[in-house]
Enzyme design. Structure first.
Site, PDB file in Angstrom:
ATOM      1  N   GLY A  68     107.377  17.736  55.254  1.00 53.55           N
ATOM      2  CA  GLY A  68     108.191  16.755  54.551  1.00 53.55           C
ATOM      3  C   GLY A  68     107.371  15.860  53.648  1.00 53.55           C
ATOM      4  N   GLU A 271     114.023  18.696  55.007  1.00 49.92           N
ATOM      5  CA  GLU A 271     115.114  17.820  54.599  1.00 49.92           C
ATOM      6  C   GLU A 271     116.406  18.623  54.476  1.00 49.92           C
ATOM      7  OE1 GLU A 271     115.219  14.480  54.184  1.00 49.92           O
ATOM      8  OE2 GLU A 271     113.184  14.489  55.003  1.00 49.92           O
TER       9      GLU A 271
END
EC number: 2.7.1.-
Length: 299
Positions: A68, A271
């Site tokens: 991420g 995500e």
């Protein structure tokens, strides 16, 4: 020792108490390297720090965290305009570190830091979804996405990538395929998918090789669809020779369009993005990344 241009490390806030990292940075500073450190607290911090890095004139922005964090930093870098855009360095500090592992970033902090600062900067691709959201590693959909997004944080902290497998086995009774239609260059498929992997990189979910033929500088996305009852071997990474396996569909294209009659969720480097229509396209040579000379994901 040779002089190296300055770098800026964008460190995920979860790693601020990493004493070995602090010591590794101090040692490199004592050797004469200039390393600025900034810590993320909330979404948007990475983009602000990349802007600061450009003002400082650093040669490298290092993403210190998991997939991420790498995604946030790389996305901010490809949005920069003008000349002298810093290269991306990678310091794997996350739970799974799928992208870093697949490109051969060393696990040892000192070696990873030195590579991030002094390694050769090579142009690599990124991918973009619906002209907005980007990913550097992989977009995964289906049951595998639900597992990676639902695995408890405490389990991930304790067991790392293995936690995804354990949680997946616990959820086998809730298996529901996603019906969808996927089109690409010379590719068309429609049916029920348990797992969809669209990769710039090769692995996701804590080491699962979903797109084993992917390269990060070939201008293509690799697609792999798991259908039927193949979710268990996919989770535990024990798929044997699958060249003739009717439950595995593969393709390669510079773009893919996915349509579904109901909302499905893709996981983009960690995500989630939900919807019924997705256009995923490759962005060739979108940024420069400092990689080892024997990186297996380069053509």
């Amino acid at each position: 020792m040779a002089e190296f241009p300055a770098s800026l490390l964008i460190l995920n806030g979860k790693s601020t108490d990493n004493l070995p990292l602090r010591e590794a940075i101090m040692l490199l500073r004592e050797e004469g390297m200039t390393i600025h450190v900034r810590v993320t607290w909330e979404k948007g911090d990475a983009a602000r720090y990349v802007e600061e890095a450009r003002k400082l004139g650093v040669a490298t922005v290092i993403a210190g965290g998991g997939d991420g964090t790498i995604n946030e930093v790389s996305t901010a870098l490809i949005q920069c305009e003008g000349d002298d855009i810093p290269a991306l360095g990678i310091l794997p500090l996350g739970t799974a570190n799928d992208f870093a592992t697949s490109v051969g970033i060393p696990e040892a902090l000192d070696k990873a830091l030195k590579l991030a600062i002094a390694g050769n900067a090579i142009a690599i691709d990124m991918a973009q979804v619906n002209k907005q959201t980007c990913f550097i590693n992989m977009a995964t959909g289906g049951f595998g996405t639900r597992i990676t997004t639902e695995t408890p944080e405490k389990l991930k902290a304790a067991l790392g990538g293995v936690s995804y497998i354990i949680h997946g086995l616990m959820r086998m009774d809730t298996l529901q395929p996603d019906r969808c239609e996927i089109r690409g260059e010379n590719f068309h498929w429609q049916g029920d998918a348990l797992v969809i992997g669209i990769g710039n990189g090769r692995q996701a979910g804590g080491g699962q090789q979903l797109c084993p033929n992917a390269l990060i500088n070939d201008g293509l996305l690799q697609l792999r669809i798991f259908t039927g009852d193949e979710i268990l071997p996919a989770l535990v990474s024990t798929l044997k020779s699958d060249e003739d396996n009717p439950n595995i569909i593969e393709g390669a294209s510079s773009w893919f369009d996915i349509q579904a009659p109901h909302e499905i969720t893709f996981n983009l480097d960690g995500e989630p993005l939900s919807g019924q229509n997705f256009h995923i396209e490759i962005l060739p040579a979108a940024l420069r990344c400092r990689l080892p000379p024997d990186c297996p994901l380069l053509r």
